[in-house]
Design an enzyme around this catalytic site. Sequence first.
Site, mmCIF file in Angstrom:
data_model
loop_
_atom_site.group_PDB
_atom_site.id
_atom_site.type_symbol
_atom_site.label_atom_id
_atom_site.label_comp_id
_atom_site.label_asym_id
_atom_site.label_seq_id
_atom_site.Cartn_x
_atom_site.Cartn_y
_atom_site.Cartn_z
ATOM 1 N N CYS A 87 -48.174 -71.807 -68.186
ATOM 2 C CA CYS A 87 -49.007 -71.684 -69.389
ATOM 3 C C CYS A 87 -50.135 -70.692 -69.097
ATOM 4 C CB CYS A 87 -49.623 -72.986 -69.854
ATOM 5 S SG CYS A 87 -48.441 -74.228 -70.340
ATOM 6 N N ARG B 8 -46.520 -66.222 -67.279
ATOM 7 C CA ARG B 8 -46.767 -67.601 -66.860
ATOM 8 C C ARG B 8 -45.992 -68.609 -67.694
ATOM 9 N NH1 ARG B 8 -51.590 -67.906 -63.656
ATOM 10 N NH2 ARG B 8 -51.525 -70.146 -63.872
ATOM 11 N N TRP C 100 -45.518 -72.964 -71.510
ATOM 12 C CA TRP C 100 -44.283 -73.335 -70.810
ATOM 13 C C TRP C 100 -44.196 -74.849 -70.987
ATOM 14 C CZ3 TRP C 100 -42.590 -76.546 -66.932
ATOM 15 C CH2 TRP C 100 -41.330 -76.261 -66.391
ATOM 16 N N ASN D 295 -53.659 -76.201 -69.828
ATOM 17 C CA ASN D 295 -52.598 -75.950 -68.856
ATOM 18 C C ASN D 295 -52.622 -77.127 -67.882
ATOM 19 O OD1 ASN D 295 -50.826 -74.889 -67.020
ATOM 20 N ND2 ASN D 295 -52.192 -73.283 -66.267
ATOM 21 N N GLY D 296 -51.483 -77.690 -67.563
ATOM 22 C CA GLY D 296 -51.444 -78.845 -66.649
ATOM 23 C C GLY D 296 -50.780 -80.037 -67.325
ATOM 24 N N GLU E 254 -31.378 -66.292 -50.825
ATOM 25 C CA GLU E 254 -32.276 -65.560 -51.728
ATOM 26 C C GLU E 254 -31.469 -64.670 -52.687
ATOM 27 O OE1 GLU E 254 -35.180 -65.837 -52.646
ATOM 28 O OE2 GLU E 254 -35.813 -63.908 -53.433
ATOM 29 N N LYS F 274 -31.607 -64.990 -56.755
ATOM 30 C CA LYS F 274 -31.960 -63.874 -57.645
ATOM 31 C C LYS F 274 -30.928 -63.739 -58.755
ATOM 32 C CE LYS F 274 -35.272 -63.342 -56.989
ATOM 33 N NZ LYS F 274 -36.000 -64.068 -56.009
ATOM 34 N N GLU G 109 -31.256 -66.714 -61.262
ATOM 35 C CA GLU G 109 -32.504 -66.707 -62.027
ATOM 36 C C GLU G 109 -32.469 -65.751 -63.200
ATOM 37 O OE1 GLU G 109 -36.452 -67.321 -59.459
ATOM 38 O OE2 GLU G 109 -35.279 -65.622 -58.791
ATOM 39 N N HIS H 265 -16.089 -75.417 -44.683
ATOM 40 C CA HIS H 265 -16.270 -76.837 -44.945
ATOM 41 C C HIS H 265 -16.472 -77.128 -46.425
ATOM 42 C CE1 HIS H 265 -16.376 -77.382 -40.667
ATOM 43 N NE2 HIS H 265 -17.292 -76.435 -40.584
ATOM 44 N N LYS I 126 -43.627 -68.095 -63.737
ATOM 45 C CA LYS I 126 -43.999 -67.437 -62.481
ATOM 46 C C LYS I 126 -44.795 -68.359 -61.572
ATOM 47 C CE LYS I 126 -44.396 -63.805 -59.899
ATOM 48 N NZ LYS I 126 -43.162 -63.588 -59.129
HETATM 49 C C1 G6P Z 1 -41.442 -70.259 -59.302
HETATM 50 C C2 G6P Z 1 -41.155 -68.779 -59.350
HETATM 51 C C3 G6P Z 1 -40.465 -68.354 -58.054
HETATM 52 C C4 G6P Z 1 -41.311 -68.733 -56.862
HETATM 53 C C5 G6P Z 1 -41.646 -70.223 -56.858
HETATM 54 C C6 G6P Z 1 -42.703 -70.559 -55.822
HETATM 55 O O1 G6P Z 1 -40.266 -70.981 -59.348
HETATM 56 O O2 G6P Z 1 -40.339 -68.473 -60.466
HETATM 57 O O3 G6P Z 1 -40.281 -66.948 -58.073
HETATM 58 O O4 G6P Z 1 -40.628 -68.408 -55.689
HETATM 59 O O5 G6P Z 1 -42.185 -70.605 -58.124
HETATM 60 O O6 G6P Z 1 -43.905 -69.947 -56.190
HETATM 61 P P1 G6P Z 1 -45.054 -69.532 -55.211
HETATM 62 O O7 G6P Z 1 -46.072 -68.879 -56.107
HETATM 63 O O8 G6P Z 1 -45.573 -70.802 -54.597
HETATM 64 O O9 G6P Z 1 -44.507 -68.614 -54.198
#
Ligand code: G6P
Length: 616
Positions: free
Chosen positions: A2, A27, A76, A102-103, A489, A493, A496, A512, A611
């Site tokens: 948010c 956000r 969000w 926010n929260g 990773e 990606k 996501e 396995h 984010k």
């Molecule tokens: C969210 C973001 C990810 C990030 C994760 C951890 O899920 O979309 O890209 O890796 O949070 O965030 P941080 O700010 O703690 O690295």
Amino acid sequence: MCGIVGYIGTKEAYPILISGLRRLEYRGYDSAGVAILKDGEITTHKCKGKVSSLEAMIAAQGGNPEGQVGIGHTRWATHGPPNDVNAHPHASDDGQMVMIHNGIIENYGSLRQELSKRGHVFKSDTDTEVLIHLIDDIRKNADVTIFEAVRIALNEVIGAYAIVVMDRNTPDQLIAAKKGSPLVVGIGKDKDYFIASDATPIVEHTKNVVYLDDEEIAIIDARDGFKLMNIKNQEKTPYVQELELKLEALEKGGFEHFMLKEIYEQPRSILDSMRGRLRADKGRVELGGIRDYIQRFVHAKRIIILGCGTSWHAGLVGEYLFEDLARIPVEVEYASEFRYRNPVIFEDDVVIAISQSGETADTLAAIELAKSKGATIIGICNVIGSSIPRATHAGSYTHAGPEIGVASTKAFTAQVTVLTLMALYVAREKGSITESRFHRLLIELDAIPGKVEKVLEKNDQIKFIADHYKSVPNALYLGRGYNFPVALEGALKLKEISYIHAEGYPAAEMKHGPIALIDEEMPVFFVAPRGGAYEKIVSNIQEVKARKGKIIAIVTEGEEQVRSMADHVIEIPDTDECLMPLLTVIPLQLLSYHVAVMRGCNVDQPRNLAKSVTVE
Ligand code: G6P
């Protein structure tokens, strides 16, 4: 999670709020709203969808609302689905007060019941609406100022909040408060004040900011200025800091998407993360931020690395680095699991918390837990002044610059760079690394930004490969050793941003389970540069080949063996095995980017994600 923005001053609020919301949209972006106060009247506009939908709606309804005080929000969803009613701002029963939040207010259920009994009627499903009704209830029944009503209400809530309240009866004031979710106040010239959930919407107006601490309440008055209190009604002295953030860093700079810009920034962001820390010419590594704690590392019996998402993957690379170079046992933990597991923590443990945003709620809570057991907490964060660096004993920033694309790219390589420097620094102090290996690694690390440039030159080839696989429903990513976290990773990606189901696995574990998935439709991305496990991974490639899987391999320049088996190979420059993740991850980032663009996905704002995850 948010985005919050507020303005009070001498200028028109609406353009400031809208441009702030656009900057904050990374956000959260499922709904948006603004409320503006003028001549004792509050006008609220809100709707489901992006900030652009809000702007279009307002334009269709007669244009920009006027007024020099206002608040705005991009959401969000936590409580209640994204729709027009649940969008913020939320209002008191009589509409005299509005609030953005926010929260999560955890005891909102019991508060809502209590307030309903007292005649309050709720329009939305949100916890936010409960809080503004509570403030309103206190204000009317106790006959107190808006600040006092907010203060009393915040003493009754359990949970996390960053809020801004606007009241038509005190048109010269905004009240802002926070606990657990970030909030920053920008102090402009001529009594102009800007409030936001991070500094990105503020930097174009002023560089002077005050980050609120938990349980602080700011009274921002257009005439009397800025006053800081806390929920115990004690006055606090604001600490005004100068922002280092540059406006250009928040723009796309000619790239189609932030994600692509950030992928291309990596030679620079890796260099910036090493600047002043790596002196290959002098044979020295030093991280000033942890210098005072280096002996804790040297004597640590164990390191625990905490993170979420991509930061957790960087932590896995950290495990290989610290065990390999510094010979310290490492456990890498999802912060969200660690905090609820009654973990065994010793006073001589060193905990490294990794976070791009520095605000991830689970990571923050896990830090507090480890701190309460006496462990030393070291942060690796990107956002200067954010909550995690403030909660740790010491740490090293990554200096990757603002990362706006929701899918993390340059933050990952910056985190791995800092972990590498940290492991080398500790290894040297501990005497667990030979002189020759130490010096060789410094020279190799110094050369990494140039080698990343070389990998980026493969963009057209990677785009061509992306075109081949853009319509697959599933994908498998395999790697070994240092490149196993890279496989994870790479898969993350792809999921996501392109919504293709992808799994990352240690290559040898394929036998396995995942091997059952392999047929002629299944692309298997092998991260297979030369190094310790190379021969083993070649055998894994053969196993996939025998089952007719499609093989796309990331290999070291000049390699022939895998080339003869693979459908596609992407060559990267050679480096030491322990630095490989800094190179091997780049083609996977580019590949996911191109696949997502070709599938018409919103690369910078993928569905359902945010984010900065400031709720559990
Ligand atoms: C969210 C973001 C990810 C990030 C994760 C951890 O899920 O979309 O890209 O890796 O949070 O965030 P941080 O700010 O703690 O690295």
